[in-house]
Design a protein around this motif. Sequence first.
Motif, PDB file in Angstrom:
ATOM      1  N   VAL A   1       0.856  -1.186   0.000  1.00 54.87           N
ATOM      2  CA  VAL A   1       0.000   0.000   0.000  1.00 54.87           C
ATOM      3  C   VAL A   1       0.892   1.237   0.000  1.00 54.87           C
ATOM      4  O   VAL A   1       1.696   1.437   0.924  1.00 54.87           O
ATOM      5  N   THR A   2       0.781   2.066  -1.032  1.00 52.73           N
ATOM      6  CA  THR A   2       1.681   3.210  -1.178  1.00 52.73           C
ATOM      7  C   THR A   2       0.968   4.550  -1.312  1.00 52.73           C
ATOM      8  O   THR A   2       1.620   5.584  -1.406  1.00 52.73           O
ATOM      9  N   THR A   3      -0.366   4.545  -1.316  1.00 54.05           N
ATOM     10  CA  THR A   3      -1.116   5.795  -1.451  1.00 54.05           C
ATOM     11  C   THR A   3      -2.281   5.813  -0.466  1.00 54.05           C
ATOM     12  O   THR A   3      -2.739   4.758  -0.007  1.00 54.05           O
ATOM     13  N   PRO A   4      -2.785   7.010  -0.125  1.00 54.79           N
ATOM     14  CA  PRO A   4      -3.962   7.086   0.748  1.00 54.79           C
ATOM     15  C   PRO A   4      -5.165   6.352   0.169  1.00 54.79           C
ATOM     16  O   PRO A   4      -5.965   5.774   0.915  1.00 54.79           O
ATOM     17  N   GLU A   5      -5.289   6.348  -1.157  1.00 48.55           N
ATOM     18  CA  GLU A   5      -6.413   5.659  -1.790  1.00 48.55           C
ATOM     19  C   GLU A   5      -6.311   4.144  -1.587  1.00 48.55           C
ATOM     20  O   GLU A   5      -7.316   3.480  -1.276  1.00 48.55           O
ATOM     21  N   GLU A   6      -5.124   3.603  -1.738  1.00 42.21           N
ATOM     22  CA  GLU A   6      -4.932   2.169  -1.501  1.00 42.21           C
ATOM     23  C   GLU A   6      -5.133   1.843  -0.021  1.00 42.21           C
ATOM     24  O   GLU A   6      -5.664   0.775   0.316  1.00 42.21           O
ATOM     25  N   HIS A   7      -4.725   2.765   0.841  1.00 46.86           N
ATOM     26  CA  HIS A   7      -4.919   2.530   2.268  1.00 46.86           C
ATOM     27  C   HIS A   7      -6.403   2.484   2.611  1.00 46.86           C
ATOM     28  O   HIS A   7      -6.827   1.681   3.450  1.00 46.86           O
ATOM     29  N   ALA A   8      -7.190   3.326   1.963  1.00 51.97           N
ATOM     30  CA  ALA A   8      -8.632   3.293   2.174  1.00 51.97           C
ATOM     31  C   ALA A   8      -9.209   1.953   1.724  1.00 51.97           C
ATOM     32  O   ALA A   8     -10.126   1.412   2.361  1.00 51.97           O
ATOM     33  N   GLU A   9      -8.677   1.402   0.639  1.00 54.59           N
ATOM     34  CA  GLU A   9      -9.115   0.080   0.186  1.00 54.59           C
ATOM     35  C   GLU A   9      -8.768  -0.983   1.222  1.00 54.59           C
ATOM     36  O   GLU A   9      -9.569  -1.892   1.507  1.00 54.59           O
ATOM     37  N   SER A  10      -7.581  -0.884   1.822  1.00 53.94           N
ATOM     38  CA  SER A  10      -7.176  -1.828   2.864  1.00 53.94           C
ATOM     39  C   SER A  10      -8.107  -1.736   4.063  1.00 53.94           C
ATOM     40  O   SER A  10      -8.538  -2.755   4.618  1.00 53.94           O
ATOM     41  N   ASN A  11      -8.447  -0.519   4.484  1.00 55.66           N
ATOM     42  CA  ASN A  11      -9.382  -0.336   5.595  1.00 55.66           C
ATOM     43  C   ASN A  11     -10.751  -0.929   5.281  1.00 55.66           C
ATOM     44  O   ASN A  11     -11.408  -1.517   6.149  1.00 55.66           O
ATOM     45  N   ALA A  12     -11.183  -0.772   4.037  1.00 51.79           N
ATOM     46  CA  ALA A  12     -12.497  -1.300   3.649  1.00 51.79           C
ATOM     47  C   ALA A  12     -12.508  -2.824   3.709  1.00 51.79           C
ATOM     48  O   ALA A  12     -13.494  -3.437   4.138  1.00 51.79           O
ATOM     49  N   VAL A  13     -11.418  -3.465   3.270  1.00 56.40           N
ATOM     50  CA  VAL A  13     -11.317  -4.923   3.359  1.00 56.40           C
ATOM     51  C   VAL A  13     -11.359  -5.362   4.819  1.00 56.40           C
ATOM     52  O   VAL A  13     -12.076  -6.309   5.184  1.00 56.40           O
ATOM     53  N   ALA A  14     -10.606  -4.669   5.685  1.00 54.92           N
ATOM     54  CA  ALA A  14     -10.578  -5.023   7.102  1.00 54.92           C
ATOM     55  C   ALA A  14     -11.942  -4.829   7.746  1.00 54.92           C
ATOM     56  O   ALA A  14     -12.376  -5.646   8.565  1.00 54.92           O
ATOM     57  N   ALA A  15     -12.646  -3.758   7.385  1.00 50.06           N
ATOM     58  CA  ALA A  15     -13.975  -3.507   7.944  1.00 50.06           C
ATOM     59  C   ALA A  15     -14.941  -4.619   7.574  1.00 50.06           C
ATOM     60  O   ALA A  15     -15.755  -5.068   8.393  1.00 50.06           O
ATOM     61  N   ASP A  16     -14.853  -5.100   6.324  1.00 47.39           N
ATOM     62  CA  ASP A  16     -15.703  -6.211   5.893  1.00 47.39           C
ATOM     63  C   ASP A  16     -15.316  -7.491   6.632  1.00 47.39           C
ATOM     64  O   ASP A  16     -16.182  -8.236   7.105  1.00 47.39           O
ATOM     65  N   ALA A  17     -14.023  -7.723   6.760  1.00 49.44           N
ATOM     66  CA  ALA A  17     -13.547  -8.955   7.399  1.00 49.44           C
ATOM     67  C   ALA A  17     -13.955  -9.029   8.865  1.00 49.44           C
ATOM     68  O   ALA A  17     -14.343 -10.088   9.359  1.00 49.44           O
TER      69      ALA A  17
END
Length: 258
Positions: free
Chosen positions: A125-141
Amino acid sequence: MGIAARIAAAQLSGLTRSRRQIVAGPLVGLLHDEDVWFLSGLVAAEPGKAFDPDEVPWALETIRQAFAAEGRWLHGELVEEANPGLAEALTEHGMIIRSRPPLLAVEPAELLRPELPDGITASLVTTPEEHAESNAVAADAYETEDVVTTFQPDPVNGGAVLIRENGVPVATASWTAIADGVTEVAGVGTVHSHRRRGLGALATAYATQQAFESAGADLAWLTPGDDGADRIYRRLGYMPKATAVHLGDPGGHLDDLR
C-alpha cells in the motif's frame, strides 16, 4: 535481552508513540484519543525486569482511576515470559485472564512465502487511496467500522499490503511501526466472499516480507486468533517464542461497560 522481553519492549515503544501514558510502578496505562476499546490498555512498564508485587495494587488502582475518568474500559496485554508472575499478580486484584495465546515470531531467513495463484496479486500500500481500500477490506472482514488506520508513507512507521483478485481488493494485512527491529503483523483480514482460499496466509506472508525488506525489521511477531490460524502461520515459518496474556478488568470502576 531475551526474545520475549525484546518483543514486549518493542510493543511498549510502539504504543507510546500515539497514546498518553499513566506510568505507575510496574505498569503503564496507555490512553488513545479515539474512544475505541482495543486502542487503550495496560502493559508492563519494564519488560525483562523483575517487579515488586507490593506495588501492583496501587499501580493498578491508579490506572483504573485514570481510565474511569475518561469512561474507558481497561484491558491488559502482557508477554508472560518478559515479566513472569505479573499476570497472576493482576488477577489477585480483580483482573481476569481472558486468553493465553502463543506468541509466534519469525526472522527473515525463516519466512516462507506461498506462490500466488493465477489472477491473484500482492502489493504494498503506497497511497492514501490504496490505504482506504485496505481499511475497507478489514472492515468487511471484521464486520466493524472501528478498523480504521492512518496511512503511513514511510514503512518504518508501519504499513499494509493488499491482495487482489483480478484487480479487486480481497485481503489485507499490516505491520506496526518498527522498534528495535521488531514489528507486529496484525490486521489480517479477508472479505467474507473470499474466505477459506488461503488469501489471509498470502497477506500475512507478504506483509511480513515487506516489513523486513521495506521497513528494515529483523523480527516479526503475531498472536493467532484460533487453532486454525495458528497452523496457517506456522506453515509460513512463524514459530512459538513466548506466550501472550490478554486480561480484562470486570473488577474495575466501569462494570457497566463490560
